[in-house]
Design an enzyme around this catalytic site. Sequence first.
Site, PDB file in Angstrom:
ATOM      1  N   GLU A 122       2.183   1.623  -3.448  1.00 32.76           N
ATOM      2  CA  GLU A 122       1.082   2.355  -4.410  1.00 32.76           C
ATOM      3  C   GLU A 122       1.249   3.712  -4.231  1.00 32.76           C
ATOM      4  O   GLU A 122       0.990   4.699  -5.176  1.00 32.76           O
ATOM      5  CB  GLU A 122      -0.130   1.900  -3.888  1.00 32.76           C
ATOM      6  CG  GLU A 122      -1.545   2.193  -4.475  1.00 32.76           C
ATOM      7  CD  GLU A 122      -2.731   2.674  -3.486  1.00 32.76           C
ATOM      8  OE1 GLU A 122      -2.830   3.834  -3.316  1.00 32.76           O
ATOM      9  OE2 GLU A 122      -3.151   1.915  -2.860  1.00 32.76           O
ATOM     10  N   GLU A 164      -3.823   7.803   7.517  1.00 30.59           N
ATOM     11  CA  GLU A 164      -4.810   7.308   6.839  1.00 30.59           C
ATOM     12  C   GLU A 164      -5.024   5.991   8.032  1.00 30.59           C
ATOM     13  O   GLU A 164      -6.138   5.332   8.024  1.00 30.59           O
ATOM     14  CB  GLU A 164      -4.005   6.632   5.549  1.00 30.59           C
ATOM     15  CG  GLU A 164      -5.423   5.808   4.627  1.00 30.59           C
ATOM     16  CD  GLU A 164      -4.924   5.492   3.468  1.00 30.59           C
ATOM     17  OE1 GLU A 164      -3.933   6.397   2.837  1.00 30.59           O
ATOM     18  OE2 GLU A 164      -5.516   4.470   2.787  1.00 30.59           O
ATOM     19  N   HIS A 222       0.738  -1.280   0.129  1.00 37.00           N
ATOM     20  CA  HIS A 222      -0.072  -0.017   0.066  1.00 37.00           C
ATOM     21  C   HIS A 222       0.789   1.350  -0.007  1.00 37.00           C
ATOM     22  O   HIS A 222       0.578   2.190  -0.761  1.00 37.00           O
ATOM     23  CB  HIS A 222      -0.893   0.154   1.130  1.00 37.00           C
ATOM     24  CG  HIS A 222      -1.717   1.107   1.535  1.00 37.00           C
ATOM     25  ND1 HIS A 222      -1.208   2.033   2.451  1.00 37.00           N
ATOM     26  CD2 HIS A 222      -2.819   1.628   0.780  1.00 37.00           C
ATOM     27  CE1 HIS A 222      -2.249   3.095   2.431  1.00 37.00           C
ATOM     28  NE2 HIS A 222      -3.017   3.019   1.480  1.00 37.00           N
TER      29      HIS A 222
END
Lengths: 420, 433
Positions: B70, B142, B67
């Site tokens: 990404e 996040e 992640h």
Amino acid sequence: MSLVLAENINLHVIPTKKYKTIQIMIRFATEMTREKASLRTLLSSMLETNSRHYPTSTAMSKKLSEMYGARFNVGTNKKGNVHQLNLVLSIVNPKYLPHETALLEEGLMFLNEVLFSPNIKDGQFDLATFGREKNNLQSYINSVYDDKQSHAALSLQELYFSDSEAQKTPGFGKAEDVASITSEELATYYLKMLREDTVDVMVLGDVSTEDVAEQLASFAWGERAVAENDQMYYQKPHGDVLEKKETLPVKQGKLNMGYHTGIYFHDENYFAMQVFNGLFGGFPHSKLFVNVREKESMAYYASSSLDTFRGMMTVQTGIDSQNREKVLRLIEEQRQAVIDGQVSDEVMLQTKAMLKNHYLLSQDNPNAILESEYLKLKFPQSALTDAQWLGKLESVTLEEVQQVAKNVRLQAIYFMEGNA
Amino acid sequence: MEKKEYSRLNEVLYTKTLPNGLRISLLPKPDFHKTYALFTTDYGSIDEEFIPLGEKEFVKVPDGIAHFLEHKMFEKEDGDVFQVFGRQGASANAFTSFTKTSYLFSTTDQVEENLTTLLDFVQSPYFTEGTVEKEKGIIGQEIQMYNDDPNWRTFFGLLQGMYPKHPLHIDIAGTIESIAEITADDLYTCYQTFYHPSNMNLFIVGNMEPEEMMAMIRNNQEQKTFAPPQEISRKFPQESPADLVKVSSLQLPVSRPKGYLGIKGFAPLPETGFELLRYRTAASLFFQLLIGPTSELYLSMYNEGLIDDSFDYEFILDRGFYFADIGGDTENPKELTGKIKELLLTAQDRPEISEERLQLLKKRMTGNHLQSLNSLEYIANQFSKDQFGEATLFDMSAVIDSIEMKDIQKFIDHFIIENHMVEFFVYPDKDEA
């Protein structure tokens, strides 16, 4: 193409072969009040759950399964001054099915049944269903507040519209109001809605008006007394800024802000306002995202959005609680930068390109088309061709954007401080 | 380029595998304004232990790195790729799952420019220690946001019970502590291993001219050089039913308790794509038959107030794992999981599992499948998961049609096993909520 089905009930058919489905929406609209929001949301749950011929939710689901997994939803929402209750049925276009079926006729019969034969006996809704749906709706309303982004947005709404009982109430109502509704009261309200609401029937798919008009006109619509009202909600701006702070056991703080714009759906400055919102916080290239989130790493998310039925703009951010003052200052700096014209030609072009993209994309979505066709009926000034719409967007100048940015006024700040 | 017509659905699919191994699928939709492109690598959060490209020994990388990678792909020496898409009138995004990372754009304009941007940015890594450090703050936020989401925490709580050693139980984004360890070198190691074209696929759906589109992609790829493709070796912790954490719970700031039952699959699955897709379809039909919204069992639980509208079940089958999770909000979480367990274990003899009901639910599933084909995003996402070899989304109607009662019985015998089940509860945190 439009047709009158009964007094004050209009049918609008949008023929298209683009989708594998046919959507049918029946929309009831009335003036928004605090009381009606809870009544109508509970009513929507009752109509969706069962009916006289399908008295249990499983009987209802079974019927929908027989109609090849037809999707049936009854929902409510608030738009400006108006509260809407929508019955939406989506069926597969029969030509894609393995066997011939009269699915469209069957779907319309189903709508007729659930709308005009609800599970009411002796002037009240079936008590077992009623009790359950009432509990579930209260739980649902409470659970909305478990989601902290929704919690923050609803708290800001309550603060911003503190003078209007109707506007500060969510479209789905209030748990304590739902608690006090009785089964008789709801059955009475159901009849009142049938008699007094504005009704529009919209059909989208590979169908013609003739395919559906006769059957829809045979529904027991009855006599109607409809009062058309202004869908826009107007609130005068005030000089002071309302503030509310709440401390909750969350890790991430939320800072939400409400601004008065005074600009409404397809007003003179509507397109300039769309461009301003795009420059300010509507997109990943907007100032809030680039400067507050990315450059300063001050927020996980930071965006703005418009409500053009209430002349309002909101900003929503997720932040570390100790950064509140700094984030507030940064947000105001971004708006000031637009007022000062600190917008490159490139960013201006990009923003218009994104708005154009969103406009065209919405025309690929059947629900968005239903909604925009509905608005075209209610607001003829929005009935533009693609070329007209894009032309209006194209002609927005930086000066016009600076002017709307300047007229935007901060009215309310909601802050959720995290102490987890 | 191969062309396959699905006349029943009124769809035409074009496919090709390039010499560098990249698999391309094009699905033209002339009525639509939109073009949606999804560029996917077969690499997700669980792929933490592997042999890096060109090496011989296994390495273990920090949790959350797929992640993190990404996120970092979007930042280049000359700026942010989101801005480039934005200038070209497109919206871009990316997502990381347990087993896949996908990059996408959707646009109504400048398709060729946007497609070039997509291919080029995903195929040109740029990581420095400075940019990696800065990202840790953003991803930390996040992670905190996910930590505040009760449903997300519940899902991972249940996974923790089913996969106590396997990285499936770890939040896709990792933890604040694990991402602190990530270095630019780690990112390059993962990138070189998993972003090879032979481990990737490109799916484009919407407004396009397929011949021109394919020529353009081929041309773009021919200008780049890649190492020779190599089989990727991944390693996962082995688990047996004895490892399951049978009962666990969490206190969270929610208004209502939650009860969930998880069932973990241990037995081997069918090997051909078509049979695997039939297995998953039978699984889905089984749960619908027993506890779906047309079942009397569902109705009685609903009427007793044991479940509400949040009650749901899902059957997840992905690369290397499969499981089911069933549950929702309830005042009596233990009673709920106990009841579901009982229903599952006696499913064989229940009147809900009948031929007549199977026919009904096959109708329903066929319709739901056709309804979902309205969404270009859904079509692209399903194709890109690429889980079922030769069988694709467009074979679903035939697959559903082929399911019989004996497939349902086979599924029950294969999957519904008492000591493969775990229970997970969430209780309101009274002091804080």
